[in-house]
Design an enzyme around this catalytic site. Structure first.
Site, PDB file in Angstrom:
ATOM      1  N   LYS A 251     -37.244  15.714  22.461  1.00  0.00           N
ATOM      2  CA  LYS A 251     -38.418  15.059  22.671  1.00  0.00           C
ATOM      3  C   LYS A 251     -39.591  16.231  22.823  1.00  0.00           C
ATOM      4  O   LYS A 251     -39.481  17.344  23.307  1.00  0.00           O
ATOM      5  CB  LYS A 251     -38.336  14.533  24.242  1.00  0.00           C
ATOM      6  CG  LYS A 251     -39.442  13.529  24.874  1.00  0.00           C
ATOM      7  CD  LYS A 251     -39.181  13.060  26.223  1.00  0.00           C
ATOM      8  CE  LYS A 251     -40.282  12.356  26.704  1.00  0.00           C
ATOM      9  NZ  LYS A 251     -39.826  11.572  27.845  1.00  0.00           N
ATOM     10  N   HIS A 316     -28.673   7.564  30.800  1.00  0.00           N
ATOM     11  CA  HIS A 316     -29.341   8.740  31.215  1.00  0.00           C
ATOM     12  C   HIS A 316     -28.981   9.115  32.718  1.00  0.00           C
ATOM     13  O   HIS A 316     -29.418  10.316  33.197  1.00  0.00           O
ATOM     14  CB  HIS A 316     -31.071   8.060  31.186  1.00  0.00           C
ATOM     15  CG  HIS A 316     -32.114   9.060  31.378  1.00  0.00           C
ATOM     16  ND1 HIS A 316     -32.232   9.792  29.846  1.00  0.00           N
ATOM     17  CD2 HIS A 316     -32.982   9.921  32.000  1.00  0.00           C
ATOM     18  CE1 HIS A 316     -32.957  10.905  30.104  1.00  0.00           C
ATOM     19  NE2 HIS A 316     -33.741  10.726  31.467  1.00  0.00           N
ATOM     20  N   ARG A 319     -27.445  12.443  32.708  1.00  0.00           N
ATOM     21  CA  ARG A 319     -28.186  13.583  32.333  1.00  0.00           C
ATOM     22  C   ARG A 319     -29.043  13.832  33.887  1.00  0.00           C
ATOM     23  O   ARG A 319     -29.096  14.938  34.243  1.00  0.00           O
ATOM     24  CB  ARG A 319     -29.268  13.093  31.392  1.00  0.00           C
ATOM     25  CG  ARG A 319     -30.575  14.373  31.543  1.00  0.00           C
ATOM     26  CD  ARG A 319     -31.693  13.891  30.353  1.00  0.00           C
ATOM     27  NE  ARG A 319     -32.691  14.404  30.601  1.00  0.00           N
ATOM     28  CZ  ARG A 319     -33.195  15.662  29.832  1.00  0.00           C
ATOM     29  NH1 ARG A 319     -32.143  16.366  29.223  1.00  0.00           N
ATOM     30  NH2 ARG A 319     -34.370  15.831  29.868  1.00  0.00           N
ATOM     31  N   TYR A 351     -35.463  16.461  41.142  1.00  0.00           N
ATOM     32  CA  TYR A 351     -34.240  16.223  41.741  1.00  0.00           C
ATOM     33  C   TYR A 351     -33.883  16.848  42.939  1.00  0.00           C
ATOM     34  O   TYR A 351     -32.808  16.835  43.740  1.00  0.00           O
ATOM     35  CB  TYR A 351     -33.226  17.054  40.636  1.00  0.00           C
ATOM     36  CG  TYR A 351     -33.556  16.552  39.436  1.00  0.00           C
ATOM     37  CD1 TYR A 351     -32.681  15.268  38.948  1.00  0.00           C
ATOM     38  CD2 TYR A 351     -34.136  16.705  38.381  1.00  0.00           C
ATOM     39  CE1 TYR A 351     -32.691  14.576  37.900  1.00  0.00           C
ATOM     40  CE2 TYR A 351     -34.068  16.347  36.990  1.00  0.00           C
ATOM     41  CZ  TYR A 351     -33.401  15.050  36.674  1.00  0.00           C
ATOM     42  OH  TYR A 351     -33.472  14.502  35.488  1.00  0.00           O
TER      43      TYR A 351
END
Length: 369
Positions: A251, A316, A319, A351
Protein backbone atom coordinates in the site's frame (compact mmCIF):
# COMPACT_ATOMS: atom_id res chain seq x y z
CA UNK A 1 -32.27 -15.91 1.05
CA UNK A 2 -33.06 -14.04 -2.17
CA UNK A 3 -30.35 -12.66 -4.47
CA UNK A 4 -31.03 -10.24 -7.29
CA UNK A 5 -29.09 -8.09 -9.74
CA UNK A 6 -29.34 -4.32 -9.13
CA UNK A 7 -27.67 -1.14 -10.37
CA UNK A 8 -26.37 0.84 -7.38
CA UNK A 9 -24.01 3.83 -7.23
CA UNK A 10 -22.94 3.50 -10.84
CA UNK A 11 -22.27 -0.26 -10.82
CA UNK A 12 -24.10 -3.58 -10.95
CA UNK A 13 -24.34 -5.38 -7.59
CA UNK A 14 -25.94 -8.50 -6.09
CA UNK A 15 -28.61 -7.46 -3.59
CA UNK A 16 -29.39 -9.89 -0.76
CA UNK A 17 -32.74 -9.98 0.96
CA UNK A 18 -33.56 -12.13 3.99
CA UNK A 19 -35.55 -11.84 7.24
CA UNK A 20 -33.73 -10.30 10.22
CA UNK A 21 -31.12 -12.86 11.22
CA UNK A 22 -27.93 -12.02 13.13
CA UNK A 23 -26.18 -15.19 11.98
CA UNK A 24 -26.81 -14.31 8.33
CA UNK A 25 -25.61 -10.74 8.94
CA UNK A 26 -22.39 -12.01 10.47
CA UNK A 27 -21.71 -14.32 7.53
CA UNK A 28 -22.46 -11.69 4.87
CA UNK A 29 -20.35 -9.11 6.70
CA UNK A 30 -17.32 -11.37 6.25
CA UNK A 31 -17.73 -11.64 2.46
CA UNK A 32 -15.32 -9.67 0.31
CA UNK A 33 -16.60 -6.13 -0.52
CA UNK A 34 -19.98 -6.73 1.14
CA UNK A 35 -21.72 -3.41 1.87
CA UNK A 36 -24.86 -2.44 3.74
CA UNK A 37 -27.15 0.09 2.05
CA UNK A 38 -29.42 2.19 4.24
CA UNK A 39 -31.39 3.32 1.21
CA UNK A 40 -32.01 -0.27 0.07
CA UNK A 41 -32.12 -1.68 3.61
CA UNK A 42 -30.16 -4.64 2.29
CA UNK A 43 -26.66 -6.06 1.89
CA UNK A 44 -25.12 -6.04 -1.58
CA UNK A 45 -22.03 -7.64 -3.19
CA UNK A 46 -20.06 -7.06 -6.42
CA UNK A 47 -21.81 -8.52 -9.46
CA UNK A 48 -19.03 -11.01 -10.22
CA UNK A 49 -18.71 -14.77 -10.50
CA UNK A 50 -16.21 -14.75 -7.62
CA UNK A 51 -18.61 -12.92 -5.29
CA UNK A 52 -21.49 -15.23 -6.22
CA UNK A 53 -19.34 -18.32 -5.69
CA UNK A 54 -18.19 -17.02 -2.28
CA UNK A 55 -21.84 -16.40 -1.36
CA UNK A 56 -22.80 -19.98 -2.21
CA UNK A 57 -19.84 -21.36 -0.23
CA UNK A 58 -20.61 -19.14 2.77
CA UNK A 59 -24.24 -20.29 3.02
CA UNK A 60 -23.70 -23.91 1.99
CA UNK A 61 -25.74 -26.01 4.41
CA UNK A 62 -27.02 -22.89 6.18
CA UNK A 63 -29.56 -21.33 3.83
CA UNK A 64 -30.59 -21.88 0.19
CA UNK A 65 -29.92 -19.02 -2.25
CA UNK A 66 -32.88 -18.16 -4.48
CA UNK A 67 -31.90 -16.22 -7.62
CA UNK A 68 -34.54 -13.67 -8.59
CA UNK A 69 -34.67 -12.86 -12.29
CA UNK A 70 -35.35 -9.28 -13.28
CA UNK A 71 -38.60 -8.60 -15.03
CA UNK A 72 -38.30 -6.80 -18.34
CA UNK A 73 -39.54 -3.48 -16.94
CA UNK A 74 -36.93 -3.48 -14.17
CA UNK A 75 -34.17 -4.59 -16.53
CA UNK A 76 -34.98 -1.77 -18.97
CA UNK A 77 -35.08 0.75 -16.10
CA UNK A 78 -31.67 -0.29 -14.80
CA UNK A 79 -30.17 -0.32 -18.27
CA UNK A 80 -31.40 3.23 -18.77
CA UNK A 81 -29.97 4.21 -15.39
CA UNK A 82 -26.64 2.65 -16.32
CA UNK A 83 -26.55 4.46 -19.66
CA UNK A 84 -27.53 7.69 -17.95
CA UNK A 85 -24.70 7.35 -15.44
CA UNK A 86 -22.01 6.47 -17.99
CA UNK A 87 -23.06 6.76 -21.62
CA UNK A 88 -25.04 9.93 -21.04
CA UNK A 89 -21.69 11.58 -20.30
CA UNK A 90 -20.25 10.66 -23.71
CA UNK A 91 -21.51 13.78 -25.46
CA UNK A 92 -20.18 16.30 -22.96
CA UNK A 93 -18.08 14.85 -20.19
CA UNK A 94 -17.04 11.35 -21.22
CA UNK A 95 -13.66 12.46 -22.61
CA UNK A 96 -12.88 14.30 -19.37
CA UNK A 97 -13.71 11.20 -17.31
CA UNK A 98 -11.58 9.05 -19.63
CA UNK A 99 -8.71 11.53 -19.32
CA UNK A 100 -9.11 11.43 -15.54
CA UNK A 101 -8.93 7.64 -15.55
CA UNK A 102 -5.79 7.66 -17.72
CA UNK A 103 -4.21 10.36 -15.54
CA UNK A 104 -4.72 8.23 -12.43
CA UNK A 105 -3.29 5.18 -14.21
CA UNK A 106 -0.25 7.26 -15.22
CA UNK A 107 0.17 8.31 -11.59
CA UNK A 108 0.02 4.61 -10.64
CA UNK A 109 -3.16 4.75 -8.60
CA UNK A 110 -4.48 1.28 -7.80
CA UNK A 111 -7.14 -0.25 -10.06
CA UNK A 112 -9.70 -0.18 -7.24
CA UNK A 113 -9.05 3.53 -6.61
CA UNK A 114 -9.35 4.36 -10.31
CA UNK A 115 -12.66 2.49 -10.50
CA UNK A 116 -14.04 4.08 -7.33
CA UNK A 117 -13.03 7.65 -8.22
CA UNK A 118 -14.29 7.32 -11.81
CA UNK A 119 -17.69 6.08 -10.60
CA UNK A 120 -17.86 8.85 -7.99
CA UNK A 121 -17.25 11.52 -10.64
CA UNK A 122 -19.88 10.00 -12.94
CA UNK A 123 -22.45 10.09 -10.13
CA UNK A 124 -21.60 13.70 -9.30
CA UNK A 125 -21.74 14.85 -12.95
CA UNK A 126 -25.08 13.10 -13.31
CA UNK A 127 -26.35 14.90 -10.20
CA UNK A 128 -25.43 18.43 -11.33
CA UNK A 129 -26.97 18.15 -14.82
CA UNK A 130 -27.80 20.15 -16.87
CA UNK A 131 -24.63 21.87 -15.65
CA UNK A 132 -21.37 20.71 -17.22
CA UNK A 133 -18.15 19.97 -15.37
CA UNK A 134 -16.69 23.36 -16.33
CA UNK A 135 -19.74 25.12 -14.83
CA UNK A 136 -19.61 23.29 -11.49
CA UNK A 137 -18.86 25.27 -8.36
CA UNK A 138 -18.41 24.69 -4.65
CA UNK A 139 -22.12 25.14 -3.99
CA UNK A 140 -22.79 22.14 -6.24
CA UNK A 141 -20.51 20.03 -4.06
CA UNK A 142 -22.29 21.17 -0.89
CA UNK A 143 -25.68 20.52 -2.49
CA UNK A 144 -24.52 17.06 -3.61
CA UNK A 145 -23.43 16.19 -0.06
CA UNK A 146 -26.65 17.48 1.54
CA UNK A 147 -29.22 16.42 -1.06
CA UNK A 148 -27.70 13.16 -2.25
CA UNK A 149 -25.15 11.66 0.15
CA UNK A 150 -26.84 12.58 3.42
CA UNK A 151 -30.41 12.08 2.18
CA UNK A 152 -29.52 8.60 0.93
CA UNK A 153 -27.62 7.90 4.18
CA UNK A 154 -24.46 6.99 2.31
CA UNK A 155 -21.40 6.11 4.33
CA UNK A 156 -18.67 8.34 5.72
CA UNK A 157 -16.11 6.55 3.55
CA UNK A 158 -18.10 7.05 0.33
CA UNK A 159 -18.48 10.77 1.07
CA UNK A 160 -14.74 10.97 1.63
CA UNK A 161 -14.06 9.18 -1.65
CA UNK A 162 -16.32 11.59 -3.55
CA UNK A 163 -14.52 14.59 -2.08
CA UNK A 164 -11.11 13.10 -2.92
CA UNK A 165 -12.24 12.30 -6.47
CA UNK A 166 -13.66 15.79 -7.04
CA UNK A 167 -10.52 17.48 -5.75
CA UNK A 168 -8.36 15.55 -8.21
CA UNK A 169 -10.78 15.74 -11.15
CA UNK A 170 -11.43 19.47 -11.04
CA UNK A 171 -7.86 20.46 -10.19
CA UNK A 172 -6.01 18.23 -12.66
CA UNK A 173 -8.47 17.66 -15.52
CA UNK A 174 -11.16 20.35 -15.66
CA UNK A 175 -8.91 23.19 -14.46
CA UNK A 176 -12.11 24.92 -13.35
CA UNK A 177 -12.47 27.90 -11.00
CA UNK A 178 -13.94 25.53 -8.43
CA UNK A 179 -11.89 26.01 -5.26
CA UNK A 180 -10.81 22.47 -4.45
CA UNK A 181 -8.94 23.63 -1.34
CA UNK A 182 -12.26 24.70 0.18
CA UNK A 183 -13.78 21.23 -0.17
CA UNK A 184 -13.96 19.72 3.29
CA UNK A 185 -14.00 16.05 4.13
CA UNK A 186 -16.45 14.77 6.74
CA UNK A 187 -15.25 14.62 10.31
CA UNK A 188 -12.93 11.69 10.71
CA UNK A 189 -14.23 8.57 12.43
CA UNK A 190 -12.15 7.29 15.32
CA UNK A 191 -12.80 3.58 15.49
CA UNK A 192 -10.70 1.23 17.57
CA UNK A 193 -9.10 -1.78 15.87
CA UNK A 194 -10.64 -5.17 16.55
CA UNK A 195 -8.22 -7.45 18.38
CA UNK A 196 -8.26 -11.17 19.11
CA UNK A 197 -6.57 -12.86 22.06
CA UNK A 198 -3.59 -15.12 21.38
CA UNK A 199 -5.77 -18.10 22.30
CA UNK A 200 -8.37 -17.09 19.69
CA UNK A 201 -5.71 -16.60 17.01
CA UNK A 202 -4.24 -20.02 17.78
CA UNK A 203 -7.68 -21.62 17.61
CA UNK A 204 -8.39 -20.06 14.19
CA UNK A 205 -5.06 -21.16 12.73
CA UNK A 206 -5.23 -24.69 14.11
CA UNK A 207 -8.82 -25.11 12.91
CA UNK A 208 -7.56 -25.30 9.32
CA UNK A 209 -6.58 -28.87 8.46
CA UNK A 210 -5.55 -27.90 4.92
CA UNK A 211 -1.80 -27.07 4.87
CA UNK A 212 -2.17 -24.20 2.42
CA UNK A 213 -5.07 -22.67 4.31
CA UNK A 214 -3.24 -22.88 7.62
CA UNK A 215 -0.09 -21.39 6.07
CA UNK A 216 -1.96 -18.38 4.69
CA UNK A 217 -3.70 -17.57 7.97
CA UNK A 218 -0.45 -18.11 9.87
CA UNK A 219 1.52 -15.77 7.63
CA UNK A 220 -1.07 -12.98 7.85
CA UNK A 221 -0.86 -13.04 11.66
CA UNK A 222 2.85 -13.86 12.04
CA UNK A 223 3.94 -11.01 9.74
CA UNK A 224 1.04 -8.55 10.09
CA UNK A 225 0.16 -8.73 6.40
CA UNK A 226 -2.69 -7.11 4.56
CA UNK A 227 -4.80 -9.47 2.45
CA UNK A 228 -3.45 -8.12 -0.85
CA UNK A 229 0.14 -8.34 0.43
CA UNK A 230 -0.25 -12.05 1.16
CA UNK A 231 -1.78 -12.79 -2.24
CA UNK A 232 1.00 -10.93 -4.08
CA UNK A 233 3.87 -12.74 -2.36
CA UNK A 234 6.22 -14.73 -4.56
CA UNK A 235 8.47 -17.64 -3.53
CA UNK A 236 11.58 -15.48 -3.97
CA UNK A 237 10.22 -12.97 -1.44
CA UNK A 238 11.10 -15.43 1.33
CA UNK A 239 14.74 -14.97 2.37
CA UNK A 240 15.19 -18.03 4.57
CA UNK A 241 18.93 -17.47 5.11
CA UNK A 242 18.41 -14.02 6.61
CA UNK A 243 15.06 -14.85 8.19
CA UNK A 244 13.22 -12.07 6.35
CA UNK A 245 10.08 -11.69 4.25
CA UNK A 246 10.15 -9.08 1.49
CA UNK A 247 6.85 -7.28 0.96
CA UNK A 248 7.13 -5.43 -2.34
CA UNK A 249 4.96 -2.68 -3.80
CA UNK A 250 2.53 -2.70 -0.88
CA UNK A 251 0.00 0.00 0.00
CA UNK A 252 1.32 3.42 -0.99
CA UNK A 253 3.76 1.76 -3.43
CA UNK A 254 6.11 1.03 -0.52
CA UNK A 255 8.42 -1.92 0.06
CA UNK A 256 9.22 -3.26 3.53
CA UNK A 257 10.74 -6.27 5.23
CA UNK A 258 9.51 -8.21 8.25
CA UNK A 259 11.31 -10.91 10.25
CA UNK A 260 10.21 -14.53 10.03
CA UNK A 261 11.20 -17.10 12.65
CA UNK A 262 12.80 -20.51 12.13
CA UNK A 263 9.47 -22.07 13.10
CA UNK A 264 7.73 -20.17 10.31
CA UNK A 265 10.48 -20.97 7.80
CA UNK A 266 10.11 -24.68 8.59
CA UNK A 267 6.35 -24.43 7.96
CA UNK A 268 6.98 -22.65 4.65
CA UNK A 269 9.43 -25.36 3.55
CA UNK A 270 6.87 -28.07 4.28
CA UNK A 271 4.23 -26.11 2.37
CA UNK A 272 6.58 -25.48 -0.57
CA UNK A 273 7.49 -29.15 -0.93
CA UNK A 274 3.82 -30.12 -0.88
CA UNK A 275 2.42 -27.53 -3.33
CA UNK A 276 5.48 -26.43 -5.37
CA UNK A 277 4.18 -22.93 -6.26
CA UNK A 278 5.65 -21.42 -9.44
CA UNK A 279 4.62 -17.78 -9.91
CA UNK A 280 2.86 -16.85 -6.68
CA UNK A 281 3.59 -18.20 -3.22
CA UNK A 282 -0.10 -19.04 -2.84
CA UNK A 283 -1.73 -20.15 -6.07
CA UNK A 284 -5.31 -21.10 -6.84
CA UNK A 285 -6.60 -24.23 -8.52
CA UNK A 286 -4.57 -23.54 -11.67
CA UNK A 287 -0.78 -23.26 -11.55
CA UNK A 288 0.50 -19.73 -12.04
CA UNK A 289 -2.76 -18.06 -10.97
CA UNK A 290 -2.89 -16.16 -7.72
CA UNK A 291 -5.24 -17.28 -4.95
CA UNK A 292 -8.37 -15.10 -5.03
CA UNK A 293 -9.49 -12.73 -2.29
CA UNK A 294 -12.93 -14.33 -2.07
CA UNK A 295 -11.40 -17.79 -1.63
CA UNK A 296 -9.09 -16.49 1.09
CA UNK A 297 -12.08 -15.00 2.87
CA UNK A 298 -13.83 -18.37 2.65
CA UNK A 299 -10.79 -20.00 4.26
CA UNK A 300 -11.19 -17.75 7.29
CA UNK A 301 -14.93 -18.34 7.43
CA UNK A 302 -14.48 -22.11 7.42
CA UNK A 303 -11.90 -21.87 10.21
CA UNK A 304 -14.18 -19.66 12.30
CA UNK A 305 -17.06 -22.10 11.92
CA UNK A 306 -14.90 -24.84 13.46
CA UNK A 307 -13.73 -22.69 16.39
CA UNK A 308 -17.18 -21.52 17.46
CA UNK A 309 -15.96 -17.92 17.70
CA UNK A 310 -19.04 -15.74 17.22
CA UNK A 311 -17.24 -12.44 16.61
CA UNK A 312 -17.47 -11.03 13.04
CA UNK A 313 -13.76 -11.67 12.47
CA UNK A 314 -12.16 -10.43 9.25
CA UNK A 315 -8.68 -11.10 7.89
CA UNK A 316 -7.60 -7.61 8.95
CA UNK A 317 -8.33 -8.54 12.57
CA UNK A 318 -5.28 -10.83 12.40
CA UNK A 319 -3.10 -7.88 11.37
CA UNK A 320 -4.54 -5.76 14.20
CA UNK A 321 -3.90 -8.60 16.64
CA UNK A 322 -0.28 -8.92 15.44
CA UNK A 323 0.39 -5.24 16.15
CA UNK A 324 -1.35 -5.26 19.53
CA UNK A 325 0.40 -8.43 20.69
CA UNK A 326 3.77 -6.94 19.70
CA UNK A 327 2.99 -3.83 21.72
CA UNK A 328 1.95 -5.90 24.72
CA UNK A 329 5.21 -7.86 24.55
CA UNK A 330 7.22 -4.65 24.84
CA UNK A 331 8.17 -3.91 21.21
CA UNK A 332 8.72 -0.20 20.63
CA UNK A 333 5.93 1.57 18.73
CA UNK A 334 8.41 2.91 16.17
CA UNK A 335 9.42 -0.63 15.17
CA UNK A 336 5.78 -1.68 14.93
CA UNK A 337 5.16 1.25 12.59
CA UNK A 338 7.94 -0.02 10.29
CA UNK A 339 6.71 -3.61 10.43
CA UNK A 340 3.17 -2.58 9.48
CA UNK A 341 4.29 -0.15 6.77
CA UNK A 342 2.46 2.82 8.27
CA UNK A 343 3.40 6.21 6.85
CA UNK A 344 2.47 8.08 10.02
CA UNK A 345 3.17 7.11 13.62
CA UNK A 346 -0.32 8.40 14.48
CA UNK A 347 -1.80 5.45 12.60
CA UNK A 348 0.20 3.03 14.73
CA UNK A 349 -0.58 4.82 17.99
CA UNK A 350 -4.19 3.63 17.83
CA UNK A 351 -3.02 0.24 19.13
CA UNK A 352 -2.12 1.82 22.45
CA UNK A 353 -5.86 2.26 23.03
CA UNK A 354 -6.53 -1.47 22.88
CA UNK A 355 -3.34 -2.81 24.42
CA UNK A 356 -4.24 -4.95 27.42
CA UNK A 357 -0.86 -4.30 29.03
CA UNK A 358 -1.22 -0.51 29.12
CA UNK A 359 -4.88 -0.55 30.11
CA UNK A 360 -4.41 -2.98 32.98
CA UNK A 361 -1.82 -0.68 34.53
CA UNK A 362 -4.53 1.91 35.14
CA UNK A 363 -6.15 1.31 38.55
CA UNK A 364 -9.88 1.82 38.95
CA UNK A 365 -10.90 4.25 41.72
CA UNK A 366 -13.41 1.58 42.75
CA UNK A 367 -10.54 -0.61 44.00
CA UNK A 368 -9.53 2.00 46.58
CA UNK A 369 -12.99 2.49 48.06
Amino acid sequence: MKASKIFHHGAYRIQLNFPANEEYNTIVRQLQDAEWSNSLQAWHLPFTKEAYKALLVAFDGIAPIVILKQNKTEAVRQQKQSRYAINQLERAEYEKVETFSKWMAHKRYSESTIKTYTQAICIFLKFIKPKSATEANNEDIIRFVNDYLIVNKLSFSFQNQVINACKLFFREIVKSPLQTEALERPRREHKLPNVLSKQEVKAIIEASTNTKHRMMLTLIYACGLRRSELLHLKPLDVDSKRGLLMILNAKGKKDRIVPISEKLIAMLRTYYKMYKPTNWLFEGQHAGESYTESSLQSVLKQALAKTGIKKPVSLHWLRHSYATHLLESGVDLRYIQELLGHKSSKTTEIYTHVSRKSLQQIPSPFDSL
